[in-house]
Design a protein around this motif. Sequence first.
Motif, short mmCIF file in Angstrom:
data_model
loop_
_atom_site.label_atom_id
_atom_site.label_comp_id
_atom_site.label_asym_id
_atom_site.label_seq_id
_atom_site.Cartn_x
_atom_site.Cartn_y
_atom_site.Cartn_z
N VAL A 275 0.85 -1.19 0.00
CA VAL A 275 0.00 0.00 0.00
C VAL A 275 0.89 1.23 0.00
CG1 VAL A 275 -0.15 0.02 2.52
CG2 VAL A 275 -1.89 1.19 1.19
N ASP A 276 0.50 2.25 -0.73
CA ASP A 276 1.19 3.53 -0.71
C ASP A 276 0.13 4.63 -0.88
OD1 ASP A 276 0.54 3.54 -3.43
OD2 ASP A 276 2.54 2.98 -4.06
N GLN A 277 0.58 5.87 -0.95
CA GLN A 277 -0.36 6.98 -1.00
C GLN A 277 -1.25 6.93 -2.24
OE1 GLN A 277 -0.86 9.36 1.53
NE2 GLN A 277 -2.70 9.61 0.29
N ALA A 286 -9.77 9.53 2.55
CA ALA A 286 -10.27 9.57 3.92
C ALA A 286 -11.56 8.78 4.09
CB ALA A 286 -10.49 11.02 4.34
N SER A 287 -12.32 8.56 3.01
CA SER A 287 -13.56 7.79 3.11
C SER A 287 -13.38 6.34 2.65
CB SER A 287 -14.65 8.44 2.24
OG SER A 287 -14.26 8.48 0.88
N GLY A 288 -12.13 5.96 2.37
CA GLY A 288 -11.86 4.62 1.87
C GLY A 288 -11.50 3.62 2.95
N PRO A 289 -11.23 2.38 2.59
CA PRO A 289 -10.98 1.32 3.55
C PRO A 289 -9.65 1.44 4.28
CG PRO A 289 -10.67 0.50 1.31
CD PRO A 289 -11.25 1.87 1.20
N PHE A 290 -8.74 2.29 3.79
CA PHE A 290 -7.45 2.43 4.45
C PHE A 290 -7.42 3.55 5.50
CE2 PHE A 290 -5.70 0.20 0.64
CZ PHE A 290 -5.09 -0.84 1.33
N GLU A 291 -8.50 4.29 5.64
CA GLU A 291 -8.51 5.34 6.66
C GLU A 291 -8.31 4.70 8.04
OE1 GLU A 291 -8.65 9.08 8.45
OE2 GLU A 291 -8.31 8.46 6.37
N GLY A 292 -7.33 5.21 8.77
CA GLY A 292 -6.99 4.66 10.07
C GLY A 292 -6.07 3.46 10.02
N ALA A 293 -5.66 3.04 8.81
CA ALA A 293 -4.82 1.85 8.68
C ALA A 293 -3.43 2.07 9.27
CB ALA A 293 -4.69 1.46 7.21
N TYR A 299 11.51 3.49 5.58
CA TYR A 299 12.05 4.84 5.46
C TYR A 299 11.03 5.87 5.94
CZ TYR A 299 14.61 1.99 2.04
OH TYR A 299 15.30 0.99 1.41
N PRO A 300 11.45 7.14 6.07
CA PRO A 300 10.49 8.20 6.43
C PRO A 300 9.38 8.31 5.38
CG PRO A 300 12.75 8.98 6.68
CD PRO A 300 12.83 7.66 5.98
N GLU A 301 8.24 8.88 5.78
CA GLU A 301 7.13 9.05 4.84
C GLU A 301 7.56 9.94 3.68
OE1 GLU A 301 6.55 12.30 7.95
OE2 GLU A 301 7.32 10.25 7.83
N GLU A 302 6.84 9.82 2.57
CA GLU A 302 7.27 10.47 1.33
C GLU A 302 7.35 11.99 1.42
OE1 GLU A 302 4.66 11.00 -1.94
OE2 GLU A 302 2.92 10.22 -0.87
N SER A 303 6.59 12.61 2.34
CA SER A 303 6.60 14.07 2.46
C SER A 303 7.77 14.58 3.28
CB SER A 303 5.28 14.54 3.10
OG SER A 303 5.12 13.97 4.39
N ARG A 407 -4.23 10.66 4.36
CA ARG A 407 -2.81 10.86 4.10
C ARG A 407 -1.99 9.91 4.95
NH1 ARG A 407 -2.12 12.67 -0.47
NH2 ARG A 407 0.05 13.07 0.12
N LEU A 408 -0.94 9.38 4.36
CA LEU A 408 -0.02 8.49 5.07
C LEU A 408 0.98 9.36 5.82
CD1 LEU A 408 0.57 5.46 5.41
CD2 LEU A 408 2.10 5.64 3.44
N VAL A 409 0.94 9.33 7.15
CA VAL A 409 1.79 10.20 7.96
C VAL A 409 2.51 9.37 9.02
CG1 VAL A 409 0.29 12.20 7.64
CG2 VAL A 409 -0.09 10.68 9.59
N ALA A 410 3.54 9.96 9.60
CA ALA A 410 4.32 9.27 10.62
C ALA A 410 3.50 9.08 11.89
CB ALA A 410 5.60 10.05 10.92
N ALA A 411 3.51 7.87 12.42
CA ALA A 411 2.87 7.61 13.71
C ALA A 411 3.85 7.88 14.85
CB ALA A 411 2.37 6.17 13.78
#
Length: 426
Positions: A275-277, A286-293, A299-303, A407-411
Amino acid sequence: MRNFLPFRTRPVRSALLSAGAVAACASLAVGCGVVPGTTGGSGDAPITVMTWAPEKTAATNKPGMPAMAKAYARWVNAQGGINGHKLRVLTCNDHNDTVGAAKCARRAVDEGVVAVVGSYSQHGRSSLSPLENAGIPYIGGYGVTDDEFTSPTSYPVNGGQFALLAGLGEQLADACGPVVLVRPDSLVGDTMPVLLDAGLGTEDHSAVTDQLAAEDATEYTTASQKALEQATSDPSRTGCVLPSLGDRTATFMDSFRRVREDYPEVRTGAVLGSVDQSLIDATGGASGPFEGAYVTGWYPEESDERWDTMNDVISEHAFGDNRIDAADPGVQTTWVAYTVLKAVVEKLGDGEVSAETVRKALDDGLEVSTGGLTPTLRWRFEDLIAAGDFPRLVNANVTFQVVRDGRLVAARNDFESVLETLENAD
């Protein structure tokens, strides 16, 4: 509930004995019957390397890796090369089969490359044996096979799929009830439940349910229903479904999205590469099945600003090549691997650049900084972590990420070591 298949592995002892024999052979000035590649001596002779990956197959494809290698070469060559040496990058499609992988490796030997850099293959033995015989280093493989962590001429830059799965287990241990792993029925897939289970076990979690699925299916309705039934088997806890089907993860999630409304709430999780962005965006954000995944990467996130140089190179030297996705961990691994190659050639200075000298520089303790994309890398014998079945492992760190507002962000801000989990994996 455990629905667990036997873990098929090559016996580590025999693998290490074989690796030791190859190491002794490769350490000679002339390899076992094959002269190691020498394409850049003193002066300005070009340096020839190869990057391979599967393209246009029915299963996992990584076309961005050879495309990134070509862009990297254009970038360094536009600056005069590396220490005055132009970089010549050969690419090869291994077609996701043993014959194709072996052909790529034999071509690398025939072309006299000084290294194979930033590559992907699910057929490690077929691709690495010819390199071992020729003493050609394999720098920065994707880490999808155990051979990449046992071969004496392999120099991994990350912890491979093994670290990702162990890390994902740790990340999910206190967040999930029943955990269902949906993965391919393959030798590579067989390693997945063992390592995920080891990570889950760090918090005394129950065993993962191991669910097989076709790696090249066109829809996964039945597989999605089965996964949801298992994940919702304990009404007192929210279960998690973890698809790990490479390119077919998107296909699975399309089926999963259509049937999940008929079941209680579940969470999802994955490792980067499945999975990626772009997939998160394509499945509804945000309304898809990966929200909260929960997602684990190397490596660090792409941003993260640590990717700025790579992103500039893609923008200026990839010429709009849409095979290159800066968020793809394969592309990122190729970038890191070529960073290692560049450091080696710079270290050699005016000396000969050959497969032997590149390998010797790495074995003798060259430290490579990747600008914070990984810890400082070094491959001396005493630097090898040698966790369990992975004697060539030098970097057992992963990053924990999560999907928030699409958005895929650092936890967490820092790398997390999964060394202890890998050591405890059975």
